[in-house]
Design a protein around this motif. Structure first.
Motif, short mmCIF file in Angstrom:
data_model
loop_
_atom_site.label_atom_id
_atom_site.label_comp_id
_atom_site.label_asym_id
_atom_site.label_seq_id
_atom_site.Cartn_x
_atom_site.Cartn_y
_atom_site.Cartn_z
N LEU A 197 69.58 62.43 57.86
CA LEU A 197 68.48 61.49 57.68
C LEU A 197 67.55 62.06 56.62
N SER A 198 67.19 61.25 55.65
CA SER A 198 66.29 61.71 54.60
C SER A 198 65.35 60.58 54.20
N THR A 199 64.36 60.95 53.41
CA THR A 199 63.46 59.96 52.82
C THR A 199 63.48 60.17 51.32
N ASN A 200 63.04 59.17 50.60
CA ASN A 200 63.00 59.29 49.14
C ASN A 200 62.04 60.36 48.67
N HIS A 201 60.96 60.57 49.40
CA HIS A 201 59.93 61.49 48.94
C HIS A 201 60.03 62.90 49.54
N SER A 202 60.84 63.10 50.59
CA SER A 202 60.89 64.44 51.18
C SER A 202 62.30 65.01 51.32
N GLY A 203 63.30 64.27 51.00
CA GLY A 203 64.66 64.75 51.17
C GLY A 203 65.06 64.79 52.64
N PRO A 204 66.15 65.50 52.97
CA PRO A 204 66.63 65.55 54.36
C PRO A 204 65.59 66.13 55.31
N PHE A 205 65.41 65.47 56.46
CA PHE A 205 64.43 65.96 57.43
C PHE A 205 65.01 66.11 58.83
N CYS A 206 66.10 65.45 59.15
CA CYS A 206 66.69 65.53 60.49
C CYS A 206 68.17 65.17 60.41
N GLY A 207 68.85 65.43 61.52
CA GLY A 207 70.24 65.04 61.64
C GLY A 207 70.39 63.94 62.67
N GLY A 208 71.60 63.52 62.87
CA GLY A 208 71.90 62.51 63.86
C GLY A 208 73.40 62.47 64.10
N VAL A 209 73.79 61.62 65.03
CA VAL A 209 75.20 61.49 65.39
C VAL A 209 75.54 60.01 65.47
N LEU A 210 76.68 59.66 64.92
CA LEU A 210 77.12 58.26 64.86
C LEU A 210 77.63 57.81 66.22
N LEU A 211 76.96 56.81 66.81
CA LEU A 211 77.36 56.28 68.11
C LEU A 211 78.45 55.23 67.98
N ASP A 212 78.33 54.40 66.97
CA ASP A 212 79.32 53.36 66.70
C ASP A 212 79.24 53.04 65.21
N GLN A 213 79.77 51.92 64.79
CA GLN A 213 79.85 51.62 63.36
C GLN A 213 78.50 51.38 62.69
N CYS A 214 77.45 51.15 63.48
CA CYS A 214 76.15 50.88 62.84
C CYS A 214 74.96 51.52 63.55
N ARG A 215 75.19 52.38 64.55
CA ARG A 215 74.07 52.98 65.28
C ARG A 215 74.16 54.50 65.30
N ILE A 216 72.99 55.11 65.24
CA ILE A 216 72.87 56.57 65.19
C ILE A 216 71.96 57.02 66.32
N LEU A 217 72.34 58.13 66.96
CA LEU A 217 71.47 58.77 67.96
C LEU A 217 70.82 59.97 67.29
N THR A 218 69.51 60.09 67.43
CA THR A 218 68.75 61.22 66.93
C THR A 218 67.60 61.47 67.90
N THR A 219 66.65 62.30 67.52
CA THR A 219 65.51 62.54 68.40
C THR A 219 64.37 61.61 68.01
N ALA A 220 63.59 61.22 68.99
CA ALA A 220 62.39 60.42 68.74
C ALA A 220 61.38 61.22 67.93
N PHE A 221 61.35 62.53 68.16
CA PHE A 221 60.40 63.38 67.45
C PHE A 221 60.61 63.31 65.94
N CYS A 222 61.84 63.12 65.50
CA CYS A 222 62.11 62.99 64.06
C CYS A 222 61.36 61.82 63.45
N LEU A 223 61.03 60.85 64.25
CA LEU A 223 60.39 59.63 63.75
C LEU A 223 58.92 59.55 64.11
N SER A 224 58.37 60.60 64.72
CA SER A 224 57.00 60.52 65.23
C SER A 224 55.96 60.99 64.22
N ASN A 225 56.37 61.28 63.00
CA ASN A 225 55.41 61.75 61.99
C ASN A 225 55.03 60.66 61.00
N GLY A 226 55.03 59.43 61.44
CA GLY A 226 54.63 58.33 60.59
C GLY A 226 55.70 57.84 59.62
#
Length: 196
Positions: free
Chosen positions: A38-67
């Protein structure tokens, strides 16, 4: 045998030894086709994740809690590198576990729905969950995650055992690595991304 399937995401570029995972080894996405970066255009890679199915990813909520907004996230899958190769997608929807607590990091789970689906290939495939009737696994010394590893999978025999929830230290022998067990939230996952 345990595998910290973070080799692809956290090392950023495995070519330079100074950027390798402590105690890690070079690996190919073909042996861990469920791993995503997982990355953003302005900060590069910030977290990982795991593919659950063809279109869904499991990651941590904390990865998304910084706005970080869903529209700012770029998913890279099917690549040996966090910054290039493979396929990419943007995020359409984010599901954060309703009981997530940012302070305690309890229920530290999020499901991301990509804007496009990807078919199965040698380098892209969803992961299987461990049998929840078996006892949970215990970690090993010097295997805690580091910066950017959160959300990445811990696997055993090709099955998802946990995702890196948080850590203190970075493989220094006295650190702490906490892995969240996704089988504990299987009912929630079924409501979002059946069948689990």
């Amino acid at each position: 045998m345990f595998h910290l399937a973070l080799v692809v995401v956290a090392s950023l570029e495995l070519i330079q030894p100074t950027k390798c995972i402590v105690g890690g080894y070079k690996n190919s996405v073909i042996s861990v086709p469920w791993i995503v970066s997982l990355s953003t255009n302005h900060s590069g890679p910030f977290c990982g994740g795991v593919l659950l199915d063809q279109c869904r990813i499991l990651t941590t909520a904390f990865c998304l809690s910084n706005g970080i907004k869903p529209s700012d996230i770029l998913v890279r899958l099917g690549s040996d590198y966090a910054n290039g190769g493979g396929k990419t997608s943007t995020i359409e929807t984010v599901h954060i576990h309703p009981e997530f607590d940012a302070t305690t990091k309890n229920y530290n789970f999020a499901v991301l729905e990509m804007s496009e689906s990807f078919g199965k290939s040698l380098a892209i495939s969803s992961i299987k969950f461990r049998d929840s009737s078996k006892p949970p696994y215990i970690g090993t010394p010097q295997r805690e995650g580091c910066v950017g590893d959160a959300g990445g999978p811990l696997t055993c025999d090709g099955q998802l055992v946990g995702i890196i929830s948080w850590s203190r230290g970075c493989a220094q022998g006295e650190g702490i690595g906490v892995y969240a067990d996704p089988t504990a939230v299987r009912n929630w996952l079924r409501r979002i991304a059946a069948p689990f």
